[in-house]
Motif scaffolding. Structure first.
Motif, PDB file in Angstrom:
ATOM      1  N   ARG A   1       4.487   5.542   8.455  1.00  0.00           N
ATOM      2  CA  ARG A   1       5.240   4.706   9.401  1.00  0.00           C
ATOM      3  C   ARG A   1       4.521   3.382   9.639  1.00  0.00           C
ATOM      4  O   ARG A   1       5.120   2.323   9.672  1.00  0.00           O
ATOM      5  N   GLU A   2       3.206   3.442   9.795  1.00  0.00           N
ATOM      6  CA  GLU A   2       2.435   2.225  10.031  1.00  0.00           C
ATOM      7  C   GLU A   2       2.474   1.300   8.817  1.00  0.00           C
ATOM      8  O   GLU A   2       2.490   0.073   8.950  1.00  0.00           O
ATOM      9  N   LEU A   3       2.484   1.891   7.643  1.00  0.00           N
ATOM     10  CA  LEU A   3       2.501   1.081   6.425  1.00  0.00           C
ATOM     11  C   LEU A   3       3.788   0.273   6.305  1.00  0.00           C
ATOM     12  O   LEU A   3       3.805  -0.811   5.705  1.00  0.00           O
ATOM     13  N   ALA A   4       4.851   0.830   6.866  1.00  0.00           N
ATOM     14  CA  ALA A   4       6.137   0.135   6.771  1.00  0.00           C
ATOM     15  C   ALA A   4       6.045  -1.261   7.367  1.00  0.00           C
ATOM     16  O   ALA A   4       6.647  -2.215   6.869  1.00  0.00           O
ATOM     17  N   ASP A   5       5.243  -1.397   8.414  1.00  0.00           N
ATOM     18  CA  ASP A   5       5.083  -2.700   9.069  1.00  0.00           C
ATOM     19  C   ASP A   5       3.890  -3.490   8.542  1.00  0.00           C
ATOM     20  O   ASP A   5       3.682  -4.630   8.947  1.00  0.00           O
TER      21      ASP A   5
ATOM     22  N   VAL B   1       8.854  13.004  -0.229  1.00  0.00           N
ATOM     23  CA  VAL B   1       9.535  11.737   0.052  1.00  0.00           C
ATOM     24  C   VAL B   1       9.720  11.563   1.551  1.00  0.00           C
ATOM     25  O   VAL B   1       9.475  10.485   2.109  1.00  0.00           O
ATOM     26  N   GLU B   2      10.145  12.607   2.209  1.00  0.00           N
ATOM     27  CA  GLU B   2      10.337  12.572   3.664  1.00  0.00           C
ATOM     28  C   GLU B   2       9.068  12.164   4.393  1.00  0.00           C
ATOM     29  O   GLU B   2       9.092  11.460   5.407  1.00  0.00           O
ATOM     30  N   ALA B   3       7.920  12.621   3.843  1.00  0.00           N
ATOM     31  CA  ALA B   3       6.643  12.296   4.493  1.00  0.00           C
ATOM     32  C   ALA B   3       6.192  10.870   4.203  1.00  0.00           C
ATOM     33  O   ALA B   3       5.173  10.426   4.734  1.00  0.00           O
ATOM     34  N   GLY B   4       6.922  10.178   3.341  1.00  0.00           N
ATOM     35  CA  GLY B   4       6.585   8.785   3.061  1.00  0.00           C
ATOM     36  C   GLY B   4       5.692   8.602   1.850  1.00  0.00           C
ATOM     37  O   GLY B   4       5.078   7.553   1.669  1.00  0.00           O
ATOM     38  N   LEU B   5       5.617   9.639   1.005  1.00  0.00           N
ATOM     39  CA  LEU B   5       4.753   9.538  -0.175  1.00  0.00           C
ATOM     40  C   LEU B   5       5.477   8.832  -1.309  1.00  0.00           C
ATOM     41  O   LEU B   5       6.694   8.969  -1.482  1.00  0.00           O
TER      42      LEU B   5
ATOM     43  N   ARG C   1       0.855  -1.189   0.000  1.00  0.00           N
ATOM     44  CA  ARG C   1       0.000   0.000   0.000  1.00  0.00           C
ATOM     45  C   ARG C   1       0.890   1.237   0.000  1.00  0.00           C
ATOM     46  O   ARG C   1       1.930   1.269   0.673  1.00  0.00           O
ATOM     47  N   THR C   2       0.454   2.245  -0.727  1.00  0.00           N
ATOM     48  CA  THR C   2       1.291   3.443  -0.885  1.00  0.00           C
ATOM     49  C   THR C   2       0.468   4.720  -0.707  1.00  0.00           C
ATOM     50  O   THR C   2      -0.752   4.703  -0.800  1.00  0.00           O
ATOM     51  N   LEU C   3       1.202   5.811  -0.491  1.00  0.00           N
ATOM     52  CA  LEU C   3       0.574   7.128  -0.327  1.00  0.00           C
ATOM     53  C   LEU C   3       1.059   8.067  -1.424  1.00  0.00           C
ATOM     54  O   LEU C   3       2.090   7.826  -2.049  1.00  0.00           O
TER      55      LEU C   3
ATOM     56  N   ASP D   1       3.885  22.720   7.961  1.00  0.00           N
ATOM     57  CA  ASP D   1       3.068  21.511   8.032  1.00  0.00           C
ATOM     58  C   ASP D   1       1.628  21.847   8.413  1.00  0.00           C
ATOM     59  O   ASP D   1       1.398  22.551   9.400  1.00  0.00           O
ATOM     60  N   ALA D   2       0.686  21.346   7.643  1.00  0.00           N
ATOM     61  CA  ALA D   2      -0.713  21.354   8.077  1.00  0.00           C
ATOM     62  C   ALA D   2      -0.990  20.015   8.754  1.00  0.00           C
ATOM     63  O   ALA D   2      -0.166  19.092   8.666  1.00  0.00           O
ATOM     64  N   PRO D   3      -2.105  19.879   9.464  1.00  0.00           N
ATOM     65  CA  PRO D   3      -2.339  18.615  10.175  1.00  0.00           C
ATOM     66  C   PRO D   3      -2.276  17.377   9.279  1.00  0.00           C
ATOM     67  O   PRO D   3      -1.842  16.312   9.739  1.00  0.00           O
ATOM     68  N   ALA D   4      -2.674  17.495   8.033  1.00  0.00           N
ATOM     69  CA  ALA D   4      -2.760  16.303   7.179  1.00  0.00           C
ATOM     70  C   ALA D   4      -1.403  15.632   7.001  1.00  0.00           C
ATOM     71  O   ALA D   4      -1.297  14.405   6.997  1.00  0.00           O
ATOM     72  N   ILE D   5      -0.361  16.432   6.827  1.00  0.00           N
ATOM     73  CA  ILE D   5       0.935  15.795   6.577  1.00  0.00           C
ATOM     74  C   ILE D   5       1.404  15.047   7.813  1.00  0.00           C
ATOM     75  O   ILE D   5       2.083  14.010   7.727  1.00  0.00           O
ATOM     76  N   ILE D   6       1.019  15.537   8.966  1.00  0.00           N
ATOM     77  CA  ILE D   6       1.432  14.876  10.208  1.00  0.00           C
ATOM     78  C   ILE D   6       0.745  13.515  10.326  1.00  0.00           C
ATOM     79  O   ILE D   6       1.382  12.497  10.638  1.00  0.00           O
ATOM     80  N   GLU D   7      -0.538  13.479  10.006  1.00  0.00           N
ATOM     81  CA  GLU D   7      -1.239  12.190  10.053  1.00  0.00           C
ATOM     82  C   GLU D   7      -0.785  11.275   8.917  1.00  0.00           C
ATOM     83  O   GLU D   7      -0.721  10.049   9.083  1.00  0.00           O
ATOM     84  N   ALA D   8      -0.454  11.882   7.775  1.00  0.00           N
ATOM     85  CA  ALA D   8       0.040  11.062   6.659  1.00  0.00           C
ATOM     86  C   ALA D   8       1.370  10.397   7.037  1.00  0.00           C
ATOM     87  O   ALA D   8       1.606   9.224   6.735  1.00  0.00           O
TER      88      ALA D   8
END
Ligand SMILES: [Zn+2]
Ligand SMILES: [Zn+2]
Ligand SMILES: [Zn+2]
Lengths: 634, 634, 634
Positions: free
Chosen positions: A389-393, A27-31, A3-5, A377-384
């Motif tokens: 991080r969760e997707l990594a596992d 990229v830093e945000a995991g997209l 799964r990807t963002l 940062d707006a809130p969305a990037i923080i939750e993204a």
């Protein structure tokens, strides 16, 4: 597949020297994904025939070079101003007959041949140039077909296209059309296809057969408009093609468009949708104002999984307040993460947030982004980032067939729009309320297209409100192992919107006949015998099948024989639960009565629990914190 | 200057032999002024170029001879039917693109050059003939600019005028316009000013920069239309010039029109306004159905005192039921007197009742007058006589600067209309609710134009919702001695309707940043920590300034540093009182908590108490009878 | 004359081999009448000038041969598609200026001379062929004039027709028109009739005199359109002529159309009407959702008895759910029988059910019939058979003058529409609520046309809201033996919609003057002194007549002198009962206070009791079962 963002980005909106830093932060945000290009026509072809791809070359290089994979959109939703000079009649006309002006987007008529030719030219240019570009990993055609009520157009182009389409469908035999439509009714008979106008602005309602035919023509026009682009792209690229459908836009057949594409995607704006299209009453809108309706996104997820034949994305995910609903509150903290996981639970391959940075200008300047206009940062990037991080596992996309299938038929939606019979009635609403009931029983659901004939693996299949139900579908259902739930209005019309004989539902081995119908005021619900109520609509049925649901006064509301059950009314949630719960349990499927706002979704590997409420819930052994996602291995 | 009364009279509506008796009764009733002429074009120029001033000569002679002073209106709000034959395209087009037909009034487009030339001709004729007439003591241009939604026109004349205006504003540089408006957003870039259409009938919302520019153009068109008449009149007369603005018409800049005039006047219809434009909820409409809103007229009085730079009138005062609101009840006995005194308390030089005799014919036959159609006294003349007797003993107009200034910016109102973000949001509403809160604290208020830079004498200045706030205004406020209250949305946009960087409010020495915004459903207010609630709209703010108001959940709602306070939300009345009361008291100004419906207004010589309720009120030493005026020397 | 039943049949909708069986079943069900032909133009004249009457010959032969009597309709409500090619400008334009397209029905402008000529040709053909056919026992002109808002048209044809009509009414004297309309008011004076446009799309409201004149012109256009057909039919047949009016269509003078016909008929859809035109509040709509309003049909029965000068039918009786209301529930069992008997109780000669068989196609496929689409019995035919059996024993139509007369004036309805003054005010509503009050007192009522001058036999005559009341009517009323109840608004305007002097009502020997008026918000009723309330509207009256009703605060609401009473307000039901009950009793008429939903109607031979409620009622000696009819010999 992992799964990807991703996110939606407009390099043309920002100074070129900002692109690199933006890409780095993505990229830093995991997209993984960045969608670009879909509104950039005026920069790609500033003067007709004079293309400028240099900036796009550089943007793709920067983004791709940073490690992102590009989804490239064709820009045909935003024809530049010069297009109007070449094709002054390309604008759609609204139902009131007014040309819809330049100055926003989607200002074209799907039927306009000249505009189609212009689209082919720009798509050809893009396809040739980027079809094999290593960074361009997927393509999107146009943007949100039908959004802003743009599918149906009452232009001359549409009228002529409709006449050609009708001539073709009726093999040039106008008498056949007159007969099929029952035009003798009010001396509405035509002598020639060229006499047939579009069904707007008539003195009183136009013939429903006429209206439905025009909606079918419109749907076909969208399909062929999309196919023109698909055919060009396919000639130059082997990357997957998608289109980003908009929530509750039903004016064309998404399955038919989707058949030409590889991946379905949709644009999910839970808070905006709750305000302007879910159809919830004010109390429910209030309760879920900052979370969105707990079933509306899920329904679309399941719908587009079907449209994409298993492969689907959220191409635009609401990241904060939108700008376009009557009221635009903030999502509660945690909702952006919850919505993202909900999409993955329903099988999404990717979720892209719309948009990267909030725009300081133009129509959407009050639409939140992952970044604020000042790039903080707006809130969305923080939750993204948290999801990343969760997707990594997390495991891969793990498809699993649901135990219940629910047929969704765009043509039936059109038929109900043409002939609702009651002011509160819609096909979408009926199907969605049955879907909600299934979900409230803890079930995962597969949406099925009306063309499916193989129901293997489904314990239960529902086909509510499918006005025209081809005989081979009835046969396939009756011969399947599934328990089939029909009604109300299933099979109520023939292919040309006439009442068929024998009367509906005319379903194999189910002796039930709809003798009469009535629509009900919202303030006159009728009690069922064992809880729940009839609302909106009711049929009076006859036959020898077993009565399995009665209204409090005794008349039959649902009848059953063999594997078929016909429900002759629109029920409230409790009513649907009361008819569906035992039926599903008898089919060997476990149900769980879930509180409103708590939902389950099963993948092949996990059971996901979602709590859309601000209160904790304990369901059996499971503790659900407020606004939370719980993942339980299966 | 003595306060005076007057009326509006239409000699052309009545037999000439009735004029003398009418004039005599006006004088008997204590009236000083009689306004005439503003709808009489078809009688002044029955055939183009063939003028008939004889009857007007005689009417002025009769009225003036009886001792009345005439206000002569230019008749340009009612072009005769022959005008249409000369200028078929002079009609305004509504937002739906429909020409607005002849058959009522205000059937012209402000942008139409041909019509402007016709106006110049008739005004020239009137000015030459009556500019030095001893009985003509003042002039009124046109009538109620913008009434009946007539400021904004979507005609070809307006489109071409708009293009010329834009070309001028952007010095012919279309790229500059594209950049300023952010037209790249959806490929909306123009190659030439001649491509720019009016922002109506677009597929979805047009660019807010485009919309705001069109509203600014429209405002300038009204200003120049008025100036054309002013320039002609000035060449022939030294009498004061006025225009009678209509309540809550905000589609052009009244300050800019007023800058060309000597006296501002407005048309005050308290009961009609409560029904159709105050914006009160049904319960409040019910309570004040026969008195009018207790703050709405006061707000306009203070507004037009500013527009007139101190000199202002009520040109039309409701005398009884009007004909045009959804419901048209009678004023309670005493209200005509109360409204008249209220105007004087706010500094009016004159109050004229509309109209002298109720017309038996045409559109306003159900609009009350001072006389009934049968010439008997209607209630209004009886109350007017009472005021006239009271005026004999009353002092002169006694101006006094209020302790509180409240900036009202028509451009901000336009910006909010273009981009409300929530269905219940308007700039007028926000300012008016702050005004109401100030008045509920017993304060007199000066409305200030957005161009003011000298705040000397004000303890407190409020500038809520002023979307575009020029830097020199911020500086002037910050450098003044006043405590300044900003927000919500103050400084939220740059000059072209873009979000500025740094983010708003960007106010000197006040470290507050609006990080995000949200609009709220009417059913989701949020409690403040110490009473009152947030409604409609909220901003999330950051910074190091002191938090002086919090919501119940703890987040900052208002922050303060030095003399600046930023309020980051739309509050209810209690909320505004709770933030403003201590702030104003700290500025050394006494407040009095007044019941709803009781209001104070201070002049230089007197404190006026008004009781709009049907109950008596005791406030300290003051006993207020139901529906009453109490005058207390200062 | 025996009371008879019938149905509406469309042979052109069904295979010819079905006609015989249909006719047989009609006779078996006890039907006498079959109406045919009114939508069949495209089959009668498939190509212009090429007539095909063979099928109609056969249909009439089959139906007549089975013993049925045919009502033959002229097909002019449904011009075929080829008509548009000959007369592209024959379409009506709606108030927004949009042409109303082909594709349903009634797509013509009454003013179009070309279309009128076409109508004359087809009517001539039908009249010649069937005028003496032994089976054709009556004729219907067109179908439901004015239905679907088709009386008022804003076309060029209407504009030119209006100008000619005005020129004629004002003998070519444009100054007379200007004076009569008060056009000086806003410089609206015309130089020539050719300048007068239709009063739509004006900037603000048009002159009420202008609007009313246009409505009068429209009414005359309908009358002359109908007369054209009548004159042709009369030349060829001596059978009675009728037209089927539609419920609460008041855009033309039905009395004037009726004067050219022999029988009035109307189309009675009690459930549809309750949903879309009765004007009841939601609670009342809920209560009577499956029975219809207990007074609405009765009002129309009495109205059309007047229009038909005693001879009237129900040409279309709702047989089950209709398709066109916002909600379309089923009638309760027994309602079709009850409605039929109610019509007979009010003097109907015949009741025809619409329609024989539910159509499987086109616009009305969800409109119930006497038969289901599969030709099985629907509930209506079962109840019709019951009525047919009952009719066998019942007496003839037995007319009887009612004790109370109530004047209904279409011109007054137009005047109120032009100038309602309050959003909830309508003439129809006022008259209907007085009618309801009379019925709630157990009274039978005769509706009287405004042209009646002989009131012999009436104990009481009411003339509420009749805006223009000719002097000879006032005199006739004052000189009659009836007690006359006027007001509110009776005599409030002169013939050209101006306020008259002396002020209204100016009624002989009744010293009452309406000094002022006010309209009231729905939430501000005012208590009467002895029960009941003023709602909607109130007048302030003066004079020396006796006060017979006061509001709780003491002011006069009704005044009386001699045989005249003026009621100066719109009252609620209790209010009307309180003023009317003693007045009627004093006139020697017995009243009975009936519960809501229970009604009485007297013929010459019987008293009918109707219970529209689902509960039994005991009234004196009479036991009324739920949903029942009780016949009591007189
Ligand atoms: Zn190619
Ligand atoms: Zn001059
Ligand atoms: Zn003839």
């Amino acid at each position: 597949m992992k799964r990807t963002l991703g996110t939606c980005y407009y390099p043309e909106h920002w100074p070129e020297d900002q692109w690199g830093e933006d890409a780095r932060r993505m990229v830093e945000a995991g997209l993984t994904w960045v969608r670009i290009g879909e509104f950039a026509w005026s920069r790609l072809e500033p003067v007709r025939g004079a293309y400028d791809f240099a900036w796009l070359d550089r943007a793709i290089a920067v983004l791709g070079g940073a490690g992102l994979r590009v989804v490239l959109g064709t820009p045909t939703a935003t024809p530049p101003r010069w297009m109007l000079d070449r094709h002054p009649d390309m604008l759609a006309l609204d139902e009131q007959g007014r040309a819809r002006k330049f100055g926003s987007r989607r200002h074209y008529c799907f039927s306009h041949e000249g505009y189609r030719a212009e689209c082919a030219l720009i798509v050809e240019q893009l396809a040739e140039r980027y079809g094999k570009n290593p960074h361009v990993a997927a393509w999107q055609t146009d943007n949100e077909y039908g959004c802003h009520d743009t599918a149906l157009s009452y232009s001359d182009a549409a009228r002529i296209g409709f006449q050609v389409w009708l001539r073709d469908r009726f093999s040039g035999d106008i008498a056949a059309l007159n007969t099929a439509w029952g035009n003798v009714f009010w001396s509405m008979e035509y002598d020639d296809f060229a006499q047939i106008d579009l069904p707007n602005l008539t003195v009183t309602e136009a013939n429903p057969a006429h209206c439905l035919a025009f909606r079918r023509y419109t749907s076909d026009a969208v399909v062929s408009f999309n196919r023109l682009q698909v055919d060009i792209l396919r000639a130059h690229t082997d990357r997957p093609l998608t289109h980003n459908y908009m929530g509750r836009i039903t004016d064309f057949d998404h399955f038919a468009v989707g058949d030409d594409l590889d991946i379905a995607s949709w644009d999910s704006y839970p808070l905006g949708f709750l305000e302007d299209r879910v159809g919830a009453d004010a109390a429910r809108q209030r309760i879920y104002a900052q979370t969105g309706d707990p079933d509306f996104q899920a329904f679309h997820h399941d719908l587009y999984r079907a449209v994409g034949r298993g492969r689907w994305w959220v191409m635009e995910q609401q990241p904060g307040p939108v700008n376009w609903a009557p009221y635009n509150p903030e999502p509660l903290p945690g909702m952006v993460r919850l919505w993202t996981w909900e999409a993955f639970a329903h099988g999404a391959e990717a979720v892209c947030y719309f948009r990267w940075r909030q725009a300081p200008m133009a129509q959407e300047q009050l639409h939140a982004g992952m970044l604020r206009p000042d790039s903080k940062d707006a809130p969305a990037i923080i939750e993204a980032r948290e999801v990343a991080r969760e997707l990594a596992d997390a495991g891969d996309v793990a498809p699993a067939q649901a135990p219940v299938g629910l047929i969704f038929d765009y043509d039936a939606d059109a038929a109900w729009q043409v002939q609702p019979h009651g002011a509160t009635l819609s096909y979408f609403g009926l199907v969605f309320e049955q879907y909600r009931a299934l979900r409230s029983l803890g079930l995962s659901v597969d949406i099925l297209p009306p063309t499916v004939r193989d129901f293997t693996g489904y314990a239960v299949v529902l086909a509510p409100g499918m006005m025209h139900m081809p005989q081979d579908l009835k046969n396939a259902l009756a011969q399947s192992e599934a328990h089939v739930v029909l009604g109300p209005r299933s099979g109520a019309r023939d292919a040309h919107m006439n009442i068929p004989l024998p009367l509906p539902p005319d379903y194999p081995d189910l002796d039930v006949t709809v003798a009469r119908i009535e629509s009900l005021r919202p303030d006159m619900p009728r009690d069922l015998a064992d809880g729940g109520r009839i609302i909106n609509y009711r049929e009076i049925i006859e036959g020898t099948a077993d009565v399995v649901l009665r209204c409090a006064k005794g008349s039959a509301i649902a009848m059953h024989a063999g594997t078929g059950t016909y429900v002759a009314a629109w029920l409230d949630l409790e009513g649907w639960q009361n008819i569906l719960r035992p039926l599903i349990q008898n089919a060997g499927i476990e149900t769980i009565d879930l509180p409103d706002g708590v939902r389950i979704r099963d993948t092949g590997a996990e059971r996901f629990w979602f709590n859309f409420t601000q209160e904790p819930h304990q369901i059996g052994a499971h503790h659900l914190a407020p606004i939370s996602v719980l993942r339980q291995p299966r």
